[in-house]
Design a protein around this motif. Structure first.
Motif, PDB file in Angstrom:
ATOM      1  N   VAL A  69       0.861  -1.190   0.000  1.00  0.00           N
ATOM      2  CA  VAL A  69       0.000   0.000   0.000  1.00  0.00           C
ATOM      3  C   VAL A  69       0.894   1.236   0.000  1.00  0.00           C
ATOM      4  O   VAL A  69       1.616   1.480   0.976  1.00  0.00           O
ATOM      5  CB  VAL A  69      -0.937   0.021   1.232  1.00  0.00           C
ATOM      6  N   LEU A  70       0.880   1.986  -1.094  1.00  0.00           N
ATOM      7  CA  LEU A  70       1.721   3.185  -1.216  1.00  0.00           C
ATOM      8  C   LEU A  70       0.909   4.412  -0.818  1.00  0.00           C
ATOM      9  O   LEU A  70      -0.055   4.779  -1.494  1.00  0.00           O
ATOM     10  CB  LEU A  70       2.233   3.325  -2.644  1.00  0.00           C
ATOM     11  N   GLY A  71       1.282   5.025   0.277  1.00  0.00           N
ATOM     12  CA  GLY A  71       0.540   6.153   0.825  1.00  0.00           C
ATOM     13  C   GLY A  71      -0.295   5.693   2.002  1.00  0.00           C
ATOM     14  O   GLY A  71      -1.118   4.783   1.865  1.00  0.00           O
ATOM     15  N   PHE A  72      -0.075   6.309   3.172  1.00  0.00           N
ATOM     16  CA  PHE A  72      -0.784   5.880   4.380  1.00  0.00           C
ATOM     17  C   PHE A  72      -1.609   7.020   4.958  1.00  0.00           C
ATOM     18  O   PHE A  72      -1.650   7.240   6.162  1.00  0.00           O
ATOM     19  CB  PHE A  72       0.218   5.342   5.416  1.00  0.00           C
ATOM     20  N   GLY A  73      -2.260   7.761   4.056  1.00  0.00           N
ATOM     21  CA  GLY A  73      -3.206   8.779   4.500  1.00  0.00           C
ATOM     22  C   GLY A  73      -4.504   8.126   4.916  1.00  0.00           C
ATOM     23  O   GLY A  73      -4.555   6.941   5.273  1.00  0.00           O
ATOM     24  N   ARG A  74      -5.590   8.873   4.817  1.00  0.00           N
ATOM     25  CA  ARG A  74      -6.874   8.349   5.295  1.00  0.00           C
ATOM     26  C   ARG A  74      -7.321   7.127   4.483  1.00  0.00           C
ATOM     27  O   ARG A  74      -7.781   6.130   5.039  1.00  0.00           O
ATOM     28  CB  ARG A  74      -7.921   9.462   5.200  1.00  0.00           C
ATOM     29  N   VAL A  75      -7.168   7.216   3.156  1.00  0.00           N
ATOM     30  CA  VAL A  75      -7.571   6.093   2.307  1.00  0.00           C
ATOM     31  C   VAL A  75      -6.664   4.892   2.536  1.00  0.00           C
ATOM     32  O   VAL A  75      -7.126   3.753   2.673  1.00  0.00           O
ATOM     33  CB  VAL A  75      -7.557   6.516   0.819  1.00  0.00           C
ATOM     34  N   GLY A  76      -5.349   5.137   2.580  1.00  0.00           N
ATOM     35  CA  GLY A  76      -4.398   4.050   2.800  1.00  0.00           C
ATOM     36  C   GLY A  76      -4.621   3.338   4.119  1.00  0.00           C
ATOM     37  O   GLY A  76      -4.520   2.101   4.213  1.00  0.00           O
TER      38      GLY A  76
ATOM     39  N   THR B 123      -7.494   3.126   5.743  1.00  0.00           N
ATOM     40  CA  THR B 123      -8.736   2.347   5.636  1.00  0.00           C
ATOM     41  C   THR B 123      -8.479   1.017   4.929  1.00  0.00           C
ATOM     42  O   THR B 123      -8.939  -0.047   5.371  1.00  0.00           O
ATOM     43  CB  THR B 123      -9.804   3.156   4.871  1.00  0.00           C
ATOM     44  N   VAL B 124      -7.724   1.077   3.830  1.00  0.00           N
ATOM     45  CA  VAL B 124      -7.371  -0.147   3.091  1.00  0.00           C
ATOM     46  C   VAL B 124      -6.607  -1.098   4.006  1.00  0.00           C
ATOM     47  O   VAL B 124      -6.881  -2.303   4.065  1.00  0.00           O
ATOM     48  CB  VAL B 124      -6.532   0.207   1.842  1.00  0.00           C
ATOM     49  N   SER B 125      -5.642  -0.542   4.750  1.00  0.00           N
ATOM     50  CA  SER B 125      -4.809  -1.357   5.642  1.00  0.00           C
ATOM     51  C   SER B 125      -5.644  -2.041   6.724  1.00  0.00           C
ATOM     52  O   SER B 125      -5.426  -3.216   7.049  1.00  0.00           O
ATOM     53  CB  SER B 125      -3.735  -0.479   6.292  1.00  0.00           C
ATOM     54  N   ARG B 126      -6.630  -1.330   7.281  1.00  0.00           N
ATOM     55  CA  ARG B 126      -7.473  -1.926   8.330  1.00  0.00           C
ATOM     56  C   ARG B 126      -8.255  -3.135   7.801  1.00  0.00           C
ATOM     57  O   ARG B 126      -8.356  -4.168   8.462  1.00  0.00           O
ATOM     58  CB  ARG B 126      -8.453  -0.874   8.869  1.00  0.00           C
TER      59      ARG B 126
END
Length: 655
Positions: free
Chosen positions: A410-417, A419-422
């Motif tokens: 996952v490249l980018g760990f902002g709000r969207v990143g 959510t994807v990670s969770r």
């Protein structure tokens, strides 16, 4: 044409050219206005021999600037930030004012001039610093908040400084400064009470009635009238016009009309402030500036160093982190736009001689010119000043194990990143996220997230996390250009992985697909699909049919969703216009060129157009082949870029 008109025309032409060129190299527009004044002034082209001719109009710019400042003055925000504002901010302004005033007195031997210089140099540039903090994503950091707090107190401190300068001029003749200040405080208290009374009981009713009429011109005129009447009222009491405008803005700042007032006043403020800075540039004596350039450079360095030390000292006493304290002090090193206002006012009251005023303007111009570079490189500049243990504490980030490739990247760990990670974590899918925000990575790793610190666009970072072996890569950046850059870097290393790219809209969907994206997920189109799914579900459409519809839309890369009908509020920014997709209905009239011709004959594809449907006799034909023959009265729904749509309509009707 008279000479004044030609002078204004020349000033406008130079200002437009210089603002454009300065913004191209990311320098503030204020510098362009100052250089315009320098060119038009008596020392260079001498188009304007007497800058005082424009002084009154330019002063209106200051009045509107203070009115805008009053609108932005938020008492709740002040209370929330009171520790930094009245601690760090007040400490910086008071200590720096006294320090610079003392040095100026040792140099000039004149307390009046020394006090003006002390107050002027204590201020920094709110406009330039906040803009650069925003562009460099430092506005929400602790050092950014500390910097904004100091700037906020400086903006408040401008108001008493504007009161004191006229008093210094009058006190030098007969009475003492303390007696004049006491009289001014009594007058000021009376004016404040009067304006506050009007603002609380009269202005809300006035603007409510104006808002009901829904007449933009009347709202603008009323806003200008309020600002100027308030300024005129304080001027009548022997105080600064800018003070009255500030109070008027502050009265209206808590009203529901605040944002509309600010939008209405901005064009007038910006134009008149541009003229004000042009008049300041005219006051710069070029011969003095060039002759003393080495002293001006030294002054910028010394002033910046002293400001940095003062902020570091006060912030240290307030237990702020060492790096934040040094960084905030560094960002505030320059003289600000209100410094030019004070210099101009003091010069008009003969408190500063011409050569000193020119030197101060020169110090301000040079400081503001280098501010963008200093703020962008603040971390590198501050790094040598940090103690070793502080540096280690700051830079030590526990990196996750990257010895083996993960299943998902996952490249980018902002709000969207995040959510994807969770969701991946909930499904026990092994993954690794990458982000280059050190604070975010520290917080995330402390919370147990599997995040690697680094820039996802760099090949060496991608190689470290085994991007060349990963099966699925997700790019979640909010910036489409950044996402496209990262996508290209990923595809150079890995041509077999599935790459899903998040995009803000569909403007760069085609470019991303060509760059190798397996799937592009535009926020705006996905939001539309989610809204449609909710609507269809509530109208009784079976969930299986809804999912099939959504899947079809995604498989066709949102083909049926591209294009929209433009309106008056559509953003027609020149940078976007070539990427927009418009829908436009064209009715074939009696003698239209396309009548009797098949779609294949017209070659609309070559024009960059797509025929979405043809409506004939009230019936819509949504899928039309190349052999479909057009006839009189047909309504074609075409999709394409704005220019292609315009050209296509002309071609269909006239050939």
């Amino acid at each position: 044409m008279n000479g004044t008109f030609l002078d204004v025309l020349a000033l406008l032409a130079i200002a437009v050219g210089l603002v454009w060129s300065f913004r191209r190299v990311k320098l503030p527009a204020i510098l362009a206005y100052l250089v315009t004044g320098l060119i038009a002034g008596p020392d260079v082209a001498a188009w304007v021999e007497d800058p005082d001719e424009y002084h009154f109009i330019a002063e209106l710019g200051v009045v509107l600037l203070l009115f805008s400042l009053g609108l932005e003055f938020s008492l709740p925000k002040m209370i929330a930030m009171r520790r930094l504002v009245f601690g760090l901010g007040a400490g910086q302004v008071v200590i720096c004012s006294v320090l610079f005033a003392g040095l100026a007195y040792l140099w000039l031997g004149d307390w009046n001039a020394a006090m003006v210089i002390g107050g002027t140099l204590a201020l920094s540039s709110t406009a330039v610093v906040i803009k650069q903090l925003g562009e460099s994503s430092q506005l929400t950091t602790r050092k950014g908040q500390a910097t904004v707090a100091v700037l906020l107190f400086q903006d408040i401190a401008v108001v008493p400084m504007l009161i004191v300068i006229p008093l210094l001029a009058s006190a030098s003749a007969d009475t003492s400064i303390w007696e004049s200040l006491g009289i001014a405080l009594v007058k000021g208290a009376g004016v404040v009470i009067l304006l506050m009374t009007i603002g609380k009981w009269v202005l809300p009713h006035v603007f409510r009635e104006i808002a009901r009429l829904r007449t933009d011109e009347l709202f603008v005129l009323a806003t200008l009238l309020v600002a100027l009447v308030a300024g005129g009222l304080t001027h009548l009491f022997g105080l600064s016009m800018a003070l009255g405008a500030f109070l008027a803005g502050m009265m209206l700042g808590e009203s529901k009309y605040k944002h509309q007032l600010e939008a209405d006043i901005r064009p007038f403020r910006d134009i008149l402030m541009g003229l004000f800075f042009i008049t300041v540039g005219m006051q710069l004596d070029l011969s003095i500036f060039l002759r003393h350039l080495h002293w001006i450079i030294l002054a910028v360095l010394v002033i910046g160093l002293l400001k940095m030390l003062v902020v570091r000292l006060v912030a240290g006493l307030m237990k702020e982190r060492e790096e934040d304290a040094w960084s905030a002090g560094l960002m505030l090193f320059q003289m600000g736009e209100f410094g030019f206002v004070l210099v101009s006012l003091a010069f008009s009251y003969a408190l500063l001689p011409t050569d000193i005023a020119s030197l101060l303007v020169g110090v301000g111009v040079l400081g503001m010119a280098v501010t963008p570079v200093v703020i962008q490189r603040s971390h590198q500049l501050v790094k040598p000043l940090l103690r070793a243990n502080t540096l280690e504490l700051k830079t030590e980030i526990v990196q996750p194990d990257t010895s083996k490739p993960k299943r998902v990247l996952v490249l980018g760990f902002g709000r969207v990143g995040q959510t994807v990670s969770r969701f991946l974590t909930n499904e026990n899918i092994e993954h690794l996220a990458i982000d280059h925000d050190s604070k975010r990575v520290q917080e995330a790793t402390a919370g147990g997230a599997n995040v690697f610190f680094g820039d996802g666009a760099r090949r060496d970072i991608l190689k470290t996390v085994h991007a060349d072996q990963v099966e699925l890569i997700i790019i979640t950046f909010a910036d489409d250009l950044k996402a496209l850059e990262v996508l290209k870097s990923v595809r150079e290393m890995n041509d077999h992985a599935e790459v899903i790219v998040r995009s803000r809209d569909d403007l760069r969907l085609e470019a991303m697909m060509q760059a190798g994206a397996t799937q592009v997920v535009p926020d705006t189109l996905e939001a539309s699909l989610m809204l449609v799914s909710q609507i269809l579900s509530r109208t009784g459409v079976p969930i299986r049919k809804i999912l099939a519809r959504l899947d079809q839309a995604r498989r066709s890369h949102y083909g049926d969703m591209h294009g929209f009908y433009p309106g008056e509020t559509t953003d027609m920014d020149p940078e976007k216009i070539d990427r927009l997709q418009f829908l436009h209905a064209v009715q074939l009239t009696d003698n239209a060129y396309a009548c009797g011709k098949e779609l294949a004959q017209l070659g609309l594809d070559d024009l960059g157009l797509q025929v979405k449907s043809v409506r004939r006799d009230g019936q819509e034909h949504s899928e039309v082949a190349g052999d479909f023959k057009l006839q009189q009265g047909d309504v074609l729904l075409i999709a394409g870029g704005p220019r292609a749509v315009e050209a296509g309509e002309s071609f269909l009707l006239n050939g």
